[in-house]
Design an enzyme around this catalytic site. Structure first.
Site, PDB file in Angstrom:
ATOM      1  N   GLY A  82       0.816  -1.339   0.138  1.00  0.00           N
ATOM      2  CA  GLY A  82       0.390   0.351  -0.013  1.00  0.00           C
ATOM      3  C   GLY A  82       0.563   1.471   0.067  1.00  0.00           C
ATOM      4  CB  SER A  83       3.733   2.044   1.918  1.00  0.00           C
ATOM      5  OG  SER A  83       2.950   2.065   2.840  1.00  0.00           O
ATOM      6  CG  ASN A  93      -5.085   3.508  10.021  1.00  0.00           C
ATOM      7  OD1 ASN A  93      -5.199   4.965   9.100  1.00  0.00           O
ATOM      8  ND2 ASN A  93      -3.947   3.346   9.763  1.00  0.00           N
ATOM      9  CD  GLN A 124      -7.812  -1.337   7.885  1.00  0.00           C
ATOM     10  OE1 GLN A 124      -6.663  -0.191   7.574  1.00  0.00           O
ATOM     11  NE2 GLN A 124      -7.480  -2.346   8.458  1.00  0.00           N
ATOM     12  CB  SER A 172      -1.717  -3.345   1.108  1.00  0.00           C
ATOM     13  OG  SER A 172      -0.885  -4.199   1.689  1.00  0.00           O
ATOM     14  CG  HIS A 211       0.212  -6.861   4.652  1.00  0.00           C
ATOM     15  ND1 HIS A 211      -0.750  -6.109   6.353  1.00  0.00           N
ATOM     16  CD2 HIS A 211       0.086  -5.977   4.562  1.00  0.00           C
ATOM     17  CE1 HIS A 211      -0.418  -5.390   6.153  1.00  0.00           C
ATOM     18  NE2 HIS A 211       0.024  -4.316   4.767  1.00  0.00           N
ATOM     19  CB  THR A 269      12.140 -10.011 -11.029  1.00  0.00           C
ATOM     20  OG1 THR A 269      13.549  -9.482 -11.547  1.00  0.00           O
ATOM     21  CG2 THR A 269      11.857 -11.112 -10.867  1.00  0.00           C
ATOM     22  CB  CYS A 306       2.871   5.674  23.898  1.00  0.00           C
ATOM     23  SG  CYS A 306       1.651   5.129  23.863  1.00  0.00           S
TER      24      CYS A 306
END
Length: 392
Positions: A72-73, A152, A180, A200, A202, A238, A326
């Site tokens: 996705g990125s 997300n 998402q 994406s 995953h 590839t 955090c």
């Protein structure tokens, strides 16, 4: 052995058995390079093209409009930078929202340093953009609108079809980060006037490290990765054949069982939300109550830290995530929660539980039961809670 319950499916999902089985031959048997002309390479080429058709079918696209990426990125970077650089002679203005994934936000911030002008739209308390604000933000220099399909963190689903109509009317390219949303929502890129869409594998029970970018036929954008002539000369490198095969199988399975799976997830989601609100005081549901992803549950628990909640849940065998950054070494709370108007002290006490197809009602009951005890214990240790009770 301690019970282990995974409720962080928004972060990543396990690879389904059927998906893994489809992938395995391409690691050791059909290992040829798809660019090779001999039969071993041809088998890999056929498998890649089958996956391309599977992805295209799932979103109502043509297979020639699907380009495989590393996730996705990369897809977000390619869509935004590609349009920006290819069209800078026409304009330098981009519109996005304040609650986008960092793959979009950081890309836009990078482009600002290159001389581009970016408008970051506000959202309301549920995380929705205002369509009037979007229209007002458009100028004669606007070349791209990039708004995520579903958030997300808080699960809010944006009015994508309406955004697409606005973009088309004003002759502006429209990109949506649907990472998402894919596998949870029916998407038709033609009907919704989407020019580019990121996904994406995953996130819907496929492998990590593989994704795709839908690019509407005729749309021209600069390449992000230069090199060989793979992906019709638009994305060098590839092909990750086994993972591409897994992506294709995973998206096919997701849309074969979409309605049945969503019905189950919505039932579990609504039960969890109801139980938490009834059994734990001083909580806030984050995101739109109805226009939200089927498996998304996101709450802020006042007077406690999200990180403490996560660690305590992990001790009883529950995996979730916090809206607070955090856990990644930052003291700042989630930019999404701040954007919907939450003060820092409340935003820090957030918890996201994202349900998947392997979860069940018994697990929901177990999580809520433990959450009640954990929140009560942590609040008893909180000076803020003591002070609140004194005033109350």
């Amino acid at each position: 052995m301690q019970k282990y319950i995974y409720m962080d499916n928004a972060a990543t999902t396990p690879v389904k058995k059927e998906v893994l089985e489809e992938m395995l031959p391409y690691f050791s048997e059909n290992y040829g390079n798809p660019s090779s002309i001999y039969s071993l390479g041809s088998k890999s080429k056929v498998a890649v093209e089958k996956a391309r058709e599977q992805v295209a079918k799932a979103i109502g696209a043509d297979k020639k409009e699907i380009f495989f990426t590393a996730g996705g990125s990369e897809s977000d970077n390619w869509a935004i930078k590609g349009v920006a650089y290819k069209n800078k002679s026409k304009g330098n203005h981009i519109i996005t929202s304040k609650i986008e994934h960092h793959a979009v936000l950081h890309t836009c911030e990078y482009l600002e340093k290159q001389g581009f002008d970016v408008t970051y739209l506000d959202v309301d308390e549920d995380g929705l953009i205002n369509l009037e604000d979007l229209e007002k933000a458009i100028t004669d220099k606007t070349i791209l609108i990039s708004i995520m399909y579903a958030n997300n963190e808080i699960g809010t689903i944006q009015p994508i079809s309406e955004i697409g109509k606005i973009a088309k009317k004003r002759n502006i390219y429209f990109h949506t980060d649907a990472v998402q949303a894919l596998g949870s929502i029916k998407i038709d890129v033609k009907d919704q006037n989407i020019d580019m869409l990121s996904l994406s594998g995953h996130k819907f029970y496929g492998p990590k490290g593989v994704g795709a970018l839908y690019i509407r036929q005729g749309l021209k954008l600069d390449t992000l990765i230069s090199g060989g002539g793979q992906e019709r000369g638009k994305r060098a490198g590839t092909e990750n054949v086994a993972s591409i095969v897994g992506l294709g199988k995973a998206i096919e399975l997701a849309y074969e069982n979409l309605e049945e799976n969503n019905e189950k997830l919505i039932k579990l989601r609504d039960k969890m939300i109801k139980d938490i609100e009834e059994k734990i005081p001083y909580v806030r549901l984050n995101g739109h109550r109805n226009k939200r992803l089927p498996g998304n549950v996101n709450f802020c628990f006042r007077f406690i830290e999200g990180e403490s909640l996560l660690l305590s849940l992990d001790m009883v065998g529950v995996a979730g995530s916090s809206g607070s950054a955090c856990t990644s070494g930052s003291l700042d709370p989630s930019h999404v929660l701040l954007s919907i108007g939450l003060p820092h002290e409340i935003a820090h006490g957030s918890l996201r539980l994202s349900l998947g197809s392997f979860n069940n009602e018994e697990e929901v009951d177990y999580v809520v039961e433990n959450l009640v005890e954990i929140v009560d214990r942590l609040r008893k240790m909180s000076p803020l809670y003591d002070k609140f009770l004194e005033v109350k």
